[in-house]
Design a protein around this motif. Structure first.
Motif, mmCIF file in Angstrom:
data_model
loop_
_atom_site.group_PDB
_atom_site.id
_atom_site.type_symbol
_atom_site.label_atom_id
_atom_site.label_comp_id
_atom_site.label_asym_id
_atom_site.label_seq_id
_atom_site.Cartn_x
_atom_site.Cartn_y
_atom_site.Cartn_z
ATOM 1 N N VAL A 29 38.511 55.714 -27.389
ATOM 2 C CA VAL A 29 39.176 55.265 -27.821
ATOM 3 C C VAL A 29 37.606 54.541 -28.407
ATOM 4 O O VAL A 29 37.868 54.612 -29.664
ATOM 5 N N GLY A 30 37.148 53.310 -27.551
ATOM 6 C CA GLY A 30 36.337 52.462 -27.536
ATOM 7 C C GLY A 30 34.892 53.240 -28.689
ATOM 8 O O GLY A 30 34.450 52.697 -29.530
ATOM 9 N N TYR A 31 34.827 54.232 -27.859
ATOM 10 C CA TYR A 31 33.583 55.064 -28.835
ATOM 11 C C TYR A 31 33.694 55.536 -30.057
ATOM 12 O O TYR A 31 32.888 55.593 -31.199
ATOM 13 N N THR A 32 35.020 55.983 -29.875
ATOM 14 C CA THR A 32 35.092 56.421 -31.518
ATOM 15 C C THR A 32 35.159 55.196 -32.540
ATOM 16 O O THR A 32 34.583 55.645 -33.611
ATOM 17 N N ARG A 33 35.734 54.380 -32.391
ATOM 18 C CA ARG A 33 36.030 53.624 -33.003
ATOM 19 C C ARG A 33 34.526 52.662 -33.526
ATOM 20 O O ARG A 33 34.539 52.354 -34.311
ATOM 21 N N GLY A 34 33.528 52.779 -32.311
ATOM 22 C CA GLY A 34 32.425 52.210 -33.093
ATOM 23 C C GLY A 34 31.915 53.073 -33.287
ATOM 24 O O GLY A 34 31.177 52.452 -34.505
ATOM 25 N N VAL A 35 31.622 54.116 -33.122
ATOM 26 C CA VAL A 35 31.245 55.399 -34.287
ATOM 27 C C VAL A 35 31.478 55.205 -35.623
ATOM 28 O O VAL A 35 31.286 55.240 -36.953
ATOM 29 N N ALA A 36 32.574 55.133 -35.587
ATOM 30 C CA ALA A 36 33.796 54.988 -36.873
ATOM 31 C C ALA A 36 32.992 53.458 -38.110
ATOM 32 O O ALA A 36 32.513 53.266 -39.006
ATOM 33 N N HIS A 37 33.159 52.904 -36.824
ATOM 34 C CA HIS A 37 32.659 50.986 -37.865
ATOM 35 C C HIS A 37 30.977 51.327 -37.956
ATOM 36 O O HIS A 37 30.948 51.070 -39.503
ATOM 37 N N ASP A 38 30.240 51.736 -37.459
ATOM 38 C CA ASP A 38 28.749 51.936 -37.464
ATOM 39 C C ASP A 38 28.772 53.095 -38.768
ATOM 40 O O ASP A 38 27.534 52.696 -39.789
ATOM 41 N N LEU A 39 29.397 53.891 -38.748
ATOM 42 C CA LEU A 39 29.184 55.162 -39.485
ATOM 43 C C LEU A 39 30.145 54.020 -41.505
ATOM 44 O O LEU A 39 29.621 55.207 -42.444
ATOM 45 N N ALA A 40 30.620 53.583 -41.285
ATOM 46 C CA ALA A 40 31.932 53.748 -42.274
ATOM 47 C C ALA A 40 30.739 53.356 -43.842
ATOM 48 O O ALA A 40 31.109 53.759 -45.087
ATOM 49 N N ARG A 41 29.850 52.897 -43.610
ATOM 50 C CA ARG A 41 29.051 51.372 -44.882
ATOM 51 C C ARG A 41 28.528 53.435 -45.543
ATOM 52 O O ARG A 41 27.923 53.383 -46.413
ATOM 53 N N ARG A 42 28.318 54.459 -44.773
ATOM 54 C CA ARG A 42 27.439 55.607 -45.257
ATOM 55 C C ARG A 42 28.107 56.632 -45.673
ATOM 56 O O ARG A 42 28.041 57.960 -46.075
#
Length: 57
Positions: A29-42
Motif C-alpha cells: 500500500v505504501g509503495y503504491t501510494r508513493g509511486v502514485a505521488h511520484d508519477l502524478a505530475r505525468r
C-alpha cells in the motif's frame, strides 16, 4: 493497480501468525501510494484495490 485484501493501515489489527503478511500488505500500500505521488505530475495514477472494502452486489 495492486490488490490488498485485508491489512490496509486504516484497518490494521493484530492477527496471530500473520505479521509477515500484514507487513507485506502495508508495504505494498505504501509503495503504491508513493509511486502514485511520484508519477502524478505525468498524469499517471496508481491505485490499491481493497477486496474487502465493500459490497459488490
Amino acid at each position: 493497480m495492486n490488490t490488498s485484501p485485508c491489512c490496509a493501515p486504516s484497518r490494521a489489527r493484530a492477527v496471530p501468525g500473520l505479521a509477515d503478511y500484514a507487513a507485506t500488505k502495508a508495504g505494498l500500500v505504501g509503495y503504491t501510494r508513493g509511486v502514485a505521488h511520484d508519477l502524478a505530475r505525468r498524469g499517471i495514477t496508481g491505485a490499491v484495490l481493497d477486496s474487502n472494502g465493500g459490497h459488490t452486489a
